[in-house]
Write an enzyme that holds these catalytic residues in place. Structure first.
Site, short mmCIF file in Angstrom:
data_model
loop_
_atom_site.label_atom_id
_atom_site.label_comp_id
_atom_site.label_asym_id
_atom_site.label_seq_id
_atom_site.Cartn_x
_atom_site.Cartn_y
_atom_site.Cartn_z
NE ARG A 1 8.72 4.27 -1.95
CZ ARG A 1 7.44 4.62 -2.05
NH1 ARG A 1 6.87 5.34 -1.12
NH2 ARG A 1 6.75 4.25 -3.10
NE ARG B 1 5.96 0.51 -2.16
CZ ARG B 1 5.05 1.46 -1.94
NH1 ARG B 1 5.13 2.20 -0.83
NH2 ARG B 1 4.09 1.70 -2.79
NE ARG C 1 -4.23 3.96 -3.58
CZ ARG C 1 -3.17 4.01 -2.79
NH1 ARG C 1 -3.28 3.88 -1.50
NH2 ARG C 1 -1.99 4.23 -3.31
NE ARG D 1 2.61 3.12 -6.87
CZ ARG D 1 3.82 3.18 -6.33
NH1 ARG D 1 4.85 2.58 -6.90
NH2 ARG D 1 4.01 3.82 -5.21
CE LYS E 1 -0.50 8.05 -0.08
NZ LYS E 1 0.30 8.27 -1.31
P1 AP5 Z 1 6.64 8.35 0.85
O1 AP5 Z 1 6.43 9.05 2.14
O2 AP5 Z 1 7.04 6.91 0.91
O3 AP5 Z 1 5.40 8.59 -0.12
P2 AP5 Z 1 3.93 7.99 -0.15
O4 AP5 Z 1 3.00 9.12 -0.42
O5 AP5 Z 1 3.68 7.15 1.06
O6 AP5 Z 1 4.04 7.12 -1.47
P3 AP5 Z 1 3.61 5.63 -1.76
O7 AP5 Z 1 4.36 5.22 -3.00
O8 AP5 Z 1 3.73 4.76 -0.55
O9 AP5 Z 1 2.11 5.84 -2.11
P4 AP5 Z 1 1.20 4.89 -2.82
O10 AP5 Z 1 -0.09 5.56 -2.55
O11 AP5 Z 1 1.52 4.62 -4.24
O12 AP5 Z 1 1.51 3.47 -2.12
P5 AP5 Z 1 0.71 2.57 -1.09
O13 AP5 Z 1 1.66 1.78 -0.33
O14 AP5 Z 1 -0.31 3.38 -0.37
O15 AP5 Z 1 7.76 9.17 0.05
C1 AP5 Z 1 8.21 8.76 -1.24
C2 AP5 Z 1 9.73 9.00 -1.37
O16 AP5 Z 1 9.97 10.40 -1.28
C3 AP5 Z 1 10.59 8.37 -0.27
O17 AP5 Z 1 11.81 7.97 -0.83
C4 AP5 Z 1 10.80 9.49 0.73
O18 AP5 Z 1 11.99 9.33 1.48
C5 AP5 Z 1 10.85 10.70 -0.20
N1 AP5 Z 1 10.35 11.94 0.42
C6 AP5 Z 1 9.27 12.10 1.21
N2 AP5 Z 1 9.12 13.40 1.57
C7 AP5 Z 1 10.14 14.06 0.96
C8 AP5 Z 1 10.53 15.43 0.93
N3 AP5 Z 1 9.87 16.39 1.57
N4 AP5 Z 1 11.61 15.76 0.16
C9 AP5 Z 1 12.31 14.80 -0.50
N5 AP5 Z 1 12.01 13.50 -0.50
C10 AP5 Z 1 10.92 13.14 0.22
O19 AP5 Z 1 -0.11 1.62 -2.08
C11 AP5 Z 1 0.56 0.66 -2.88
C12 AP5 Z 1 -0.44 -0.15 -3.67
O20 AP5 Z 1 -1.29 -0.89 -2.76
C13 AP5 Z 1 -1.42 0.63 -4.55
O21 AP5 Z 1 -0.87 0.94 -5.81
C14 AP5 Z 1 -2.60 -0.34 -4.63
O22 AP5 Z 1 -2.35 -1.36 -5.57
C15 AP5 Z 1 -2.63 -0.96 -3.23
N6 AP5 Z 1 -3.52 -0.21 -2.32
C16 AP5 Z 1 -3.14 0.52 -1.22
N7 AP5 Z 1 -4.21 1.10 -0.63
C17 AP5 Z 1 -5.28 0.72 -1.38
C18 AP5 Z 1 -6.66 1.02 -1.32
N8 AP5 Z 1 -7.18 1.84 -0.36
N9 AP5 Z 1 -7.48 0.47 -2.24
C19 AP5 Z 1 -7.01 -0.35 -3.20
N10 AP5 Z 1 -5.70 -0.64 -3.34
C20 AP5 Z 1 -4.85 -0.12 -2.45
MG MG Z 2 3.32 5.12 1.43
#
Ligand code: AP5
Ligand code: MG
Length: 211
Positions: A122, A153, A88, A164, A13
């Protein structure tokens, strides 16, 4: 147009959001990034968010919805925005419906077997947030975009990732159905192909919608 990016942790994402936001000139609003900035600045919200994020659980809905509702009133959102990581769960989606119209939901489906390595490998830039994977860094420890230090992270460890993914399956995956019924879902498949390949597919569809 307001666009949502939907997908499991590690689906890509954030990686796709940077590209989509640049191409369509939409502000990238990541609730995860907002919480991490608050944790870094040791705010009250940061302190609260950390206790949930470290366990891989969702931060309480009231806090998250209030943050997004306020962020969408900023001037840069007047022509739309790109929501990454929000909503979410169904409650958040219903709340969002009360203050924003959603034009498209970019849903990235991905085989879960790819996710643990992606997330645990990552590294993110401490300053600009750009995401990398150790396998492509060749030992580099600085961001190629801004020179910032690359860090891991706190929630990118196997135990938290498992939680997660469970939270995604139980609470977030039902949103695919929610937005399919509204007729706004756009489905894509993440794979081992470089991120640019997926972005080309997404852009081909969004170009037609956004113009
Ligand atoms: P990346 O693009 O970073 O993936 P992502 O989908 O953004 O993954 P996240 O881990 O950020 O998602 P998340 O939903 O757990 O975290 P968030 O910060 O939203 O890619 C991942 C890796 O793969 C990278 O190393 C990248 O380089 C690699 N990659 C990407 N594309 C690739 C490809 N095509 N081929 C190979 N490699 C590739 O949330 C974190 C926490 O915050 C949650 O757990 C929760 O506690 C809280 N939170 C956030 N939003 C909410 C909400 N709405 N409500 C409640 N709590 C929330
Ligand atoms: Mg992300």
């Amino acid at each position: 147009m307001n666009i949502i990016l939907l997908g499991a942790p590690g689906a890509g994402k954030g990686t796709q959001a940077t590209k989509i936001s640049e191409r369509y000139n939409l502000p990238h609003i990541s609730t995860g990034d907002i919480f991490r900035a608050n944790i870094k600045n040791k705010t009250e919200i940061g302190l609260l968010a950390k206790s949930y994020i470290d366990k891989g659980q969702l931060v309480p809905d009231e806090v998250t919805c209030a943050i997004v509702k306020d962020r969408l009133t900023w001037d840069d959102c007047k022509n739309g925005c790109l929501l990454d990581g929000f909503p979410r769960n169904t409650y958040q989606a219903e709340q969002l419906d009360t203050f924003a119209e959603i034009g498209a939901v970019v849903n990235i489906n991905i085989d879960f077997s790819l996710l643990m390595d992606r997330i645990c490998g990552r590294r993110v830039c401490k300053d600009c947030g750009e995401s990398y994977h150790v396998s492509t860094l060749g030992g580099a420890t600085a961001c190629s975009r801004c020179g910032g230090e690359l860090i891991q992270r706190a929630d990118d460890n196997p135990e938290t990732v498992k939680n997660r993914l469970d939270v995604y399956n139980e609470q977030t995956a039902p949103l695919i159905d929610y937005y399919t019924k509204k007729g706004v879902i756009l489905n894509f498949t993440g794979s081992e192909a470089p991120a640019e390949v997926l972005f080309a597919e997404i852009a081909a569809v969004l170009d037609k919608k956004i113009g």
